[in-house]
Design an enzyme around this catalytic site. Structure first.
Site, PDB file in Angstrom:
ATOM      1  N   ASP A   1       5.576  -8.583   3.680  1.00 56.88           N
ATOM      2  CA  ASP A   1       4.728  -7.595   4.075  1.00 56.88           C
ATOM      3  C   ASP A   1       3.540  -7.375   3.386  1.00 56.88           C
ATOM      4  OD1 ASP A   1       2.770  -5.280   5.199  1.00 56.88           O
ATOM      5  OD2 ASP A   1       3.956  -3.850   3.661  1.00 56.88           O
TER       6      ASP A   1
ATOM      7  N   TYR B   1      -1.129  -7.407   2.415  1.00 54.36           N
ATOM      8  CA  TYR B   1      -1.398  -6.332   1.758  1.00 54.36           C
ATOM      9  C   TYR B   1      -3.525  -7.122   1.837  1.00 54.36           C
ATOM     10  CZ  TYR B   1      -2.578  -2.932  -2.396  1.00 54.36           C
ATOM     11  OH  TYR B   1      -2.493  -1.730  -3.227  1.00 54.36           O
TER      12      TYR B   1
ATOM     13  N   HIS C   1      -7.884  -1.230   1.239  1.00 51.39           N
ATOM     14  CA  HIS C   1      -7.071  -0.796   1.275  1.00 51.39           C
ATOM     15  C   HIS C   1      -6.283  -0.624  -0.459  1.00 51.39           C
ATOM     16  CE1 HIS C   1      -2.754   1.279   1.346  1.00 51.39           C
ATOM     17  NE2 HIS C   1      -1.634   0.246   0.911  1.00 51.39           N
TER      18      HIS C   1
ATOM     19  N   ARG D   1      -4.189   2.740 -10.632  1.00 53.00           N
ATOM     20  CA  ARG D   1      -4.589   2.072 -12.144  1.00 53.00           C
ATOM     21  C   ARG D   1      -6.017   2.344 -12.143  1.00 53.00           C
ATOM     22  NH1 ARG D   1      -2.600  -2.082  -8.842  1.00 53.00           N
ATOM     23  NH2 ARG D   1      -4.798  -2.196  -8.797  1.00 53.00           N
TER      24      ARG D   1
ATOM     25  N   GLU E   1       2.647   3.993   6.297  1.00 53.46           N
ATOM     26  CA  GLU E   1       0.994   2.738   6.251  1.00 53.46           C
ATOM     27  C   GLU E   1       1.069   1.945   7.580  1.00 53.46           C
ATOM     28  OE1 GLU E   1       2.601  -0.821   2.981  1.00 53.46           O
ATOM     29  OE2 GLU E   1       1.268   1.111   1.384  1.00 53.46           O
TER      30      GLU E   1
ATOM     31  N   GLU F   1       0.325  -0.210  10.097  1.00 50.21           N
ATOM     32  CA  GLU F   1       0.215  -1.659  10.019  1.00 50.21           C
ATOM     33  C   GLU F   1      -0.038  -2.711  11.463  1.00 50.21           C
ATOM     34  OE1 GLU F   1       1.975  -3.531   6.795  1.00 50.21           O
ATOM     35  OE2 GLU F   1       2.410  -1.737   5.662  1.00 50.21           O
TER      36      GLU F   1
ATOM     37  N   ASP G   1       5.023   1.270   7.733  1.00 49.89           N
ATOM     38  CA  ASP G   1       5.473   0.910   6.708  1.00 49.89           C
ATOM     39  C   ASP G   1       5.856   2.202   5.319  1.00 49.89           C
ATOM     40  OD1 ASP G   1       6.721  -0.467   4.167  1.00 49.89           O
ATOM     41  OD2 ASP G   1       4.579  -1.107   3.528  1.00 49.89           O
TER      42      ASP G   1
ATOM     43  N   ARG H   1       5.817   7.122  -2.247  1.00 52.77           N
ATOM     44  CA  ARG H   1       4.782   6.772  -3.794  1.00 52.77           C
ATOM     45  C   ARG H   1       5.647   7.183  -4.618  1.00 52.77           C
ATOM     46  NH1 ARG H   1       2.176   3.829  -0.465  1.00 52.77           N
ATOM     47  NH2 ARG H   1       1.179   4.198   1.095  1.00 52.77           N
TER      48      ARG H   1
ATOM     49  N   GLN I   1       8.282   3.893  -5.556  1.00 49.40           N
ATOM     50  CA  GLN I   1       7.192   2.892  -5.487  1.00 49.40           C
ATOM     51  C   GLN I   1       6.530   2.984  -7.133  1.00 49.40           C
ATOM     52  OE1 GLN I   1       4.018   2.819  -2.525  1.00 49.40           O
ATOM     53  NE2 GLN I   1       3.258   0.693  -3.255  1.00 49.40           N
TER      54      GLN I   1
ATOM     55  N   TYR J   1       7.539  -0.266  -9.378  1.00 50.30           N
ATOM     56  CA  TYR J   1       6.553  -1.410  -8.956  1.00 50.30           C
ATOM     57  C   TYR J   1       6.128  -2.798  -9.834  1.00 50.30           C
ATOM     58  CZ  TYR J   1       1.589  -0.422 -10.271  1.00 50.30           C
ATOM     59  OH  TYR J   1       0.111  -0.254 -10.232  1.00 50.30           O
TER      60      TYR J   1
ATOM     61  N   LYS K   1       9.916   1.072  -0.542  1.00 51.56           N
ATOM     62  CA  LYS K   1      10.363   0.743   0.800  1.00 51.56           C
ATOM     63  C   LYS K   1      11.021   0.258   1.949  1.00 51.56           C
ATOM     64  CE  LYS K   1       5.061  -0.208  -0.068  1.00 51.56           C
ATOM     65  NZ  LYS K   1       4.306  -0.125   1.096  1.00 51.56           N
TER      66      LYS K   1
ATOM     67  N   THR L   1      11.514   0.684   8.433  1.00 49.04           N
ATOM     68  CA  THR L   1      10.184   0.021   8.414  1.00 49.04           C
ATOM     69  C   THR L   1       9.751   0.429   9.964  1.00 49.04           C
ATOM     70  OG1 THR L   1      10.189  -1.536   6.732  1.00 49.04           O
ATOM     71  CG2 THR L   1       8.274  -2.352   8.631  1.00 49.04           C
TER      72      THR L   1
ATOM     73  N   GLU M   1      -4.192   7.953   0.476  1.00 41.80           N
ATOM     74  CA  GLU M   1      -6.276   7.484   0.645  1.00 41.80           C
ATOM     75  C   GLU M   1      -6.319   8.085   1.034  1.00 41.80           C
ATOM     76  OE1 GLU M   1      -4.875   2.907   2.399  1.00 41.80           O
ATOM     77  OE2 GLU M   1      -7.584   2.930   1.272  1.00 41.80           O
TER      78      GLU M   1
HETATM   79 MN    MN Z   1       2.904  -2.280   3.328  1.00 43.80          MN
END
Ligand code: MN
Length: 386
Positions: free
Chosen positions: A104, A106, A111, A120, A175, A177, A209, A213, A216, A220, A229, A233, A334
């Site tokens: 996967d 990014y 995004h 962050r 997600e 995708e 996906d 959260r 994650q 991560y 994740k 999927t 988001e």
């Molecule tokens: Mn993804």
């Protein structure tokens, strides 16, 4: 015999012809092609043994893709034996490929920037490597499921104000995708050139996906996504051939700095795919794939530049498709800005997924002469944690 009438404006006309794997009650899964609201049985009509298999892998590995597409066009424009034509609503659709490896990426700048701000806060939204290489991670091939499969809410470790706890994810997300399916592999040790995309990549699916959260966010650093994740999927059952998407090609957004030579295409191209996300039947987002910074061919070239081989059935996904506007964001984290700005869904103030919620991603892309090609849908419903 049956002659299939294709209604004007059908997203599954002669310019599309996606492949899938289907079965009817009491029969084994086999390869078919979608024409309007019908599935034509290729095992029964074309005679090649690869179409009797329960996945597209044998056909993708051995078949003449362009030649078969011409044979399929001739087949479905003529009279077809009645027992080789089924209403799409009367068949079961299966996972179309046996998934080899799953990666996967990014690739959406919008995004990646939004998630950088959310995960962050106070630092640069994009990491220093982001515009030099398509960032990605290896996912879990064995948990790729076909559209319609229920998704069990995952449990895991979360960092909360009360300390480290374990339990069902409370920030379960999607997600939206686009996934690319490798049909023909490459030898170990040999990088695959960015301009050789069409020799290796067979087709395109929609992909969700699913992402926990809270799991994650805690796990991560420093090695990237893992259990947040890998629980599931989902992909759509119809694989749209790359050959059908010629009219959907668009230039990628300008890339600055210029990528290193192995990532430079003769004519860089993305795809003008319009996605739509519905949550419990209500449309909540329209992510535009044409906004993606890194192209599908750049992802393939980067994935193999170290000599890693491609295998038939490899699946690589784009990463969340998000555009610059709020209504173009392809993940709920988001859309609701980390859960701080709930959206109204179905009369309910919503941030992340609740048990019983259903999410469906659909998409269309331009075909020849103004037609729209359909990708079908990838849908899934959340069921409670075990
Ligand atoms: Mn993804």
């Amino acid at each position: 015999m049956t002659h299939i009438e294709i209604p004007d404006g059908s997203p599954f006309g002669m310019d599309n012809l996606p492949y899938g794997v289907f079965s009817t009650p009491g029969t084994d899964p086999r390869v078919g092609v979608r024409v309007a609201d019908h599935v034509v049985d290729l095992a029964a009509t074309l005679g090649d043994p690869c179409f009797s298999a329960p996945s597209l892998n044998a056909f993708m590995a051995e078949g003449d893709w362009a030649g078969t597409r011409e044979r399929v066009k001739a087949l479905v424009s003529g009279d077809i034996p009645d027992d080789a034509v089924h209403a799409v609503g009367a068949v079961a659709l299966h996972l179309p490929i046996e998934v080899a490896d799953y990666v996967d990426f990014y690739a959406s700048e919008h995004h990646a920037s939004n998630l950088g701000r959310l995960f962050r806060p106070g630092s640069e939204p994009l990491m220093p490597n982001w515009k030099h290489l398509p960032v990605g991670y290896h996912g879990r091939a064995g948990t790729v499921v076909v559209s319609g499969t229920d998704i069990v809410r995952p449990s895991g470790q979360r960092k909360t104000p009360d300390g480290i706890t374990f339990g069902p994810s409370q920030r379960l997300d999607i997600e939206a995708e686009v996934g690319f399916i490798v049909g023909k592999g490459s030898p170990l040790g040999d990088p695959v050139a960015v301009d050789d995309f069409a020799d290796h990549v067979f087709g395109v699916v929609l992909l969700n996906d699913w992402s926990a959260r809270d799991v994650q966010a805690w796990e991560y650093v420093p090695l990237g996504p893992f259990l947040g994740k890998s629980f599931a999927t989902s992909i759509s059952p119809w694989v749209v051939p790359v050959q059908a998407l010629e009219a959907a090609r668009v230039a990628t957004p300008p890339q600055d700095p210029e990528p290193l030579p192995y990532l430079r295409e003769k004519s860089p191209w993305g795809l003008d795919i319009d996605l739509a996300v519905t949550w419990n039947g209500q449309e909540v987002s329209r992510p535009p794939y044409r906004e993606m910074y890194w192209s599908p061919a750049q992802m393939m070239a980067h994935m193999t530049v170290n000599g890693a081989s491609l295998r038939t059935g490899d699946l690589f996904a784009s990463g969340t498709v998000s555009g610059p506007e709020k209504h173009q964001r392809g993940a709920f984290i988001e859309l609701t800005w980390g859960g701080k700005e709930p959206i109204e869904v179905d009369g309910r103030s919503s941030t992340f997924l609740e048990d019983g919620d259903e999410v469906t991603i659909t998409a269309t892309a331009p075909g020849p002469a103004g037609a729209r090609l359909g990708f079908g849908e990838v849908t899934g419903r959340i069921i409670s944690a075990r």
